[in-house]
Design an enzyme around this catalytic site. Structure first.
Site, PDB file in Angstrom:
ATOM      1  N   ARG A  19       2.437   2.449  -3.206  1.00 50.62           N
ATOM      2  CA  ARG A  19       1.605   2.969  -4.458  1.00 50.62           C
ATOM      3  C   ARG A  19       1.638   4.640  -4.407  1.00 50.62           C
ATOM      4  O   ARG A  19       1.882   5.088  -5.588  1.00 50.62           O
ATOM      5  CB  ARG A  19       0.262   2.852  -4.260  1.00 50.62           C
ATOM      6  CG  ARG A  19      -0.380   1.421  -4.262  1.00 50.62           C
ATOM      7  CD  ARG A  19      -0.500   1.283  -6.047  1.00 50.62           C
ATOM      8  NE  ARG A  19      -0.840   0.196  -6.330  1.00 50.62           N
ATOM      9  CZ  ARG A  19      -2.151  -0.536  -6.451  1.00 50.62           C
ATOM     10  NH1 ARG A  19      -3.083   0.263  -6.127  1.00 50.62           N
ATOM     11  NH2 ARG A  19      -2.179  -1.674  -7.060  1.00 50.62           N
ATOM     12  N   LEU A  30      -0.321 -17.890  -9.728  1.00 52.13           N
ATOM     13  CA  LEU A  30      -0.529 -19.165  -9.244  1.00 52.13           C
ATOM     14  C   LEU A  30      -0.968 -19.289  -7.594  1.00 52.13           C
ATOM     15  O   LEU A  30      -1.995 -19.872  -7.349  1.00 52.13           O
ATOM     16  CB  LEU A  30       0.151 -20.314  -9.658  1.00 52.13           C
ATOM     17  CG  LEU A  30       0.290 -20.474 -11.096  1.00 52.13           C
ATOM     18  CD1 LEU A  30       1.548 -21.667 -11.288  1.00 52.13           C
ATOM     19  CD2 LEU A  30      -0.859 -21.068 -11.776  1.00 52.13           C
ATOM     20  N   HIS A  46       0.767  -1.158  -0.075  1.00 52.66           N
ATOM     21  CA  HIS A  46      -0.065   0.095  -0.101  1.00 52.66           C
ATOM     22  C   HIS A  46       0.719   1.182  -0.026  1.00 52.66           C
ATOM     23  O   HIS A  46       0.736   2.379  -0.618  1.00 52.66           O
ATOM     24  CB  HIS A  46      -0.957  -0.185   1.108  1.00 52.66           C
ATOM     25  CG  HIS A  46      -1.954   0.872   1.122  1.00 52.66           C
ATOM     26  ND1 HIS A  46      -1.795   2.460   1.722  1.00 52.66           N
ATOM     27  CD2 HIS A  46      -3.287   1.089   0.549  1.00 52.66           C
ATOM     28  CE1 HIS A  46      -2.817   3.044   1.644  1.00 52.66           C
ATOM     29  NE2 HIS A  46      -3.696   2.401   1.016  1.00 52.66           N
ATOM     30  N   GLU A  47       1.839   1.381   0.732  1.00 58.53           N
ATOM     31  CA  GLU A  47       2.806   2.490   0.770  1.00 58.53           C
ATOM     32  C   GLU A  47       3.557   2.646  -0.593  1.00 58.53           C
ATOM     33  O   GLU A  47       4.044   3.769  -0.517  1.00 58.53           O
ATOM     34  CB  GLU A  47       3.694   2.474   2.087  1.00 58.53           C
ATOM     35  CG  GLU A  47       3.229   2.485   3.333  1.00 58.53           C
ATOM     36  CD  GLU A  47       2.483   3.407   3.729  1.00 58.53           C
ATOM     37  OE1 GLU A  47       2.908   4.720   3.140  1.00 58.53           O
ATOM     38  OE2 GLU A  47       1.132   3.674   4.133  1.00 58.53           O
ATOM     39  N   LEU A 103       3.330 -14.704  -8.297  1.00 60.12           N
ATOM     40  CA  LEU A 103       2.054 -14.432  -7.742  1.00 60.12           C
ATOM     41  C   LEU A 103       0.845 -14.892  -8.459  1.00 60.12           C
ATOM     42  O   LEU A 103       0.079 -15.225  -7.575  1.00 60.12           O
ATOM     43  CB  LEU A 103       2.187 -12.902  -7.317  1.00 60.12           C
ATOM     44  CG  LEU A 103       3.060 -12.283  -6.421  1.00 60.12           C
ATOM     45  CD1 LEU A 103       2.820 -11.019  -6.511  1.00 60.12           C
ATOM     46  CD2 LEU A 103       2.780 -13.072  -5.198  1.00 60.12           C
ATOM     47  N   THR A 149       9.824 -21.791 -10.698  1.00 58.10           N
ATOM     48  CA  THR A 149      10.840 -22.967 -10.731  1.00 58.10           C
ATOM     49  C   THR A 149      12.102 -22.147 -11.349  1.00 58.10           C
ATOM     50  O   THR A 149      12.241 -21.079 -11.790  1.00 58.10           O
ATOM     51  CB  THR A 149      10.121 -23.756 -12.079  1.00 58.10           C
ATOM     52  OG1 THR A 149       9.951 -23.160 -13.068  1.00 58.10           O
ATOM     53  CG2 THR A 149       9.058 -24.265 -11.377  1.00 58.10           C
ATOM     54  N   ASN A 160      -0.207 -17.975 -17.662  1.00 59.68           N
ATOM     55  CA  ASN A 160       0.803 -18.740 -17.477  1.00 59.68           C
ATOM     56  C   ASN A 160       0.801 -19.915 -18.465  1.00 59.68           C
ATOM     57  O   ASN A 160       2.275 -20.263 -18.830  1.00 59.68           O
ATOM     58  CB  ASN A 160       0.676 -19.556 -15.770  1.00 59.68           C
ATOM     59  CG  ASN A 160       1.821 -19.786 -15.335  1.00 59.68           C
ATOM     60  OD1 ASN A 160       2.840 -19.079 -15.190  1.00 59.68           O
ATOM     61  ND2 ASN A 160       2.086 -21.206 -15.272  1.00 59.68           N
TER      62      ASN A 160
END
Length: 461
Positions: free
Chosen positions: A248, A424, A245-246, A422, A409, A357
């Site tokens: 942003r 999956l 948040h910071e 992030l 991987t 993906n």
């Protein structure tokens, strides 16, 4: 309670029960095949009991002769299942049947003229000399129950009845003992599974904490561990949320500075590079905030009826445009009327992450197969979504790990387009929030298949 063959409860129960039964059988066999000695304090009681029966037999003999005495002893044997015989001093049988088993005992008393008491096969055998009304002497020999025969009885029906009661009582006691020992362990197992599934507020049953034994200590340690884990994970999630948040605000200022730079210096390839990096950071921060909100579950997710056929078709259509530059085809095979109860925005984000993906890792000039279909397992209706690419797949050890945040991987780390790891993870959180499952597996040929299963709205009504 389900009792698999290898369960701890069943093992403890059977071992305790077998021990109780073996101990009882050993005691009985000790009485039956042990030494023939009888405590001296029992002699007078046993001989008095034998004398009473013997005097009645002699009285019957005086009144009706051998037939009357034999009839009495036959009734005695029928009622008690115990043998008894009346002998003359010379050893001849006066009354009774099956008297050969007393021959040795009768010959001993004929020599000593004293009462004889011995134990054989769980029965006390007593022989003593008794006077007749006319002054003549008789030898009376009889069996009396003792040890296990006294407790279980002398008839087969009585033995089976009392033995069965003992068998059931011992089994019930062993059941209670085994349940007392294993029930807390089973409750701890349930709590541990809930904790592993992500329900960090789970605690062991509080009533177990008051046990003054090692299990009570274990429950206390388990709850302290769960509290510590919940605190650490909550802090981690809050930290990720706060940092994301910071970030942003400075990113927004960088965008403004980038626009000002372009206005002052005009177009420059360096500005284009900075813009792509800022957009990448913005996307990553957005995903981090989404992941933090899903993990924290501060507010319930708004649910409504979602047409999965339409939603997946839209995702496949959008992915088709992105895949053209690699000459990849995204093919959809879908059943009609695939409806679930869920949040359309979250489901769209989760499925889009998986499809993108697959498009990213499939080899050029290949196809990504997307299959949406109904499925029924027992009484449960499900909607199954399968996304299959033709890429290199992943190592078997990584199939579970690829759903962890920031995990990539080795192949993904080596590629410039590997992403942040992030997508999956968000898909995993979203699908589990909707009560579904998501799994990955390598196909027999080559490629990775991600399979999503969600409860069908038809199965929930």
């Amino acid at each position: 309670m389900r009792l698999p063959a290898q369960s701890l409860f069943l093992k403890i129960f059977l071992w305790f029960w077998a021990t109780a039964i073996a101990t009882s059988i050993s005691l009985i066999l000790t009485f039956i095949f042990g030494s023939g000695s009888v405590p001296a304090r029992w002699h007078s009681t046993l001989t008095d009991t034998a004398r009473s029966s013997g005097m009645v037999a002699i009285a019957e003999y005086e009144k009706g002769g051998s037939p009357a005495a034999t009839a009495y002893l036959a009734r005695f044997e029928h009622d008690t299942q115990l043998r008894a015989c009346l002998f003359a001093p010379g050893g001849s049988v006066v009354a009774g049947i099956h008297c050969g088993s007393f021959a040795e005992l009768q010959s001993q008393i004929a020599l000593t003229h004293k009462s004889e008491v011995e134990v054989r096969y769980g029965l006390v055998r007593v022989a003593l000399t008794l006077p007749g009304p006319n002054g003549e002497e008789f030898i009376f020999a009889t069996e009396l129950p003792a040890g296990p025969r006294a407790a279980l009885g002398t008839t087969l029906a009585t033995v089976l009845e009392r033995g069965g009661v003992a068998f059931l009582v011992s089994g019930f006691i062993c059941y209670l003992l085994a349940h007392y020992l294993t029930a807390p362990i089973l409750q701890l197992q349930i709590a541990a599974r809930q904790l592993a599934a992500g329900r960090l507020s789970t605690r062991a049953v509080l009533s177990l904490r008051w046990r003054k034994d090692e299990i009570g200590d274990l429950v206390q340690d388990f709850n302290e561990m769960a509290e510590r884990m919940e605190e650490l994970v909550s802090r981690q999630r809050q930290l990720i949320y706060d940092i994301s948040h910071e970030l942003r605000s400075p990113l927004a200022r960088l965008n403004v500075a980038l626009d000002l730079g372009r206005q002052r210096k005009g177009s420059d390839p360096a500005f284009d590079r900075m813009e792509r990096d800022i957009d990448c950071l913005n996307e990553m921060i957005g995903r981090l905030l989404t992941l933090a909100r899903l993990d924290a579950a501060a507010a319930p997710v708004e649910m409504s009826s979602v047409d999965m056929t339409e939603l997946v078709a839209q995702i496949v259509h959008d992915a088709g445009f992105e895949s053209k530059k690699r000459n990849v085809i995204v093919r959809l095979t879908a059943d009609e009327d695939c409806v679930v109860q869920g949040n359309a925005g979250l489901l769209h984000s989760a499925i889009e992450n998986v499809v993108r993906n697959a498009v990213l890792y499939t080899v050029p000039d290949s196809a990504v197969e997307v299959v949406l279909e109904h499925s029924k397992t027992g009484d449960t209706d499900c909607i199954n979504l399968s996304i299959l690419d033709q890429g290199p797949g992943v190592a078997e050890s990584d199939l579970e790990r690829i759903f962890r945040p920031f995990y990539r991987t080795t192949e993904a780390r080596d590629r410039a387009s590997g992403g942040a790891g992030l997508g999956l993870a968000i898909a995993d959180r979203v699908i589990h929030t909707h009560g579904g499952t998501i799994r990955a597996r390598n196909t027999n040929g080559k490629g990775l298949e991600v399979r999503i299963s969600l409860p069908s709205l038809r199965g929930l009504t």
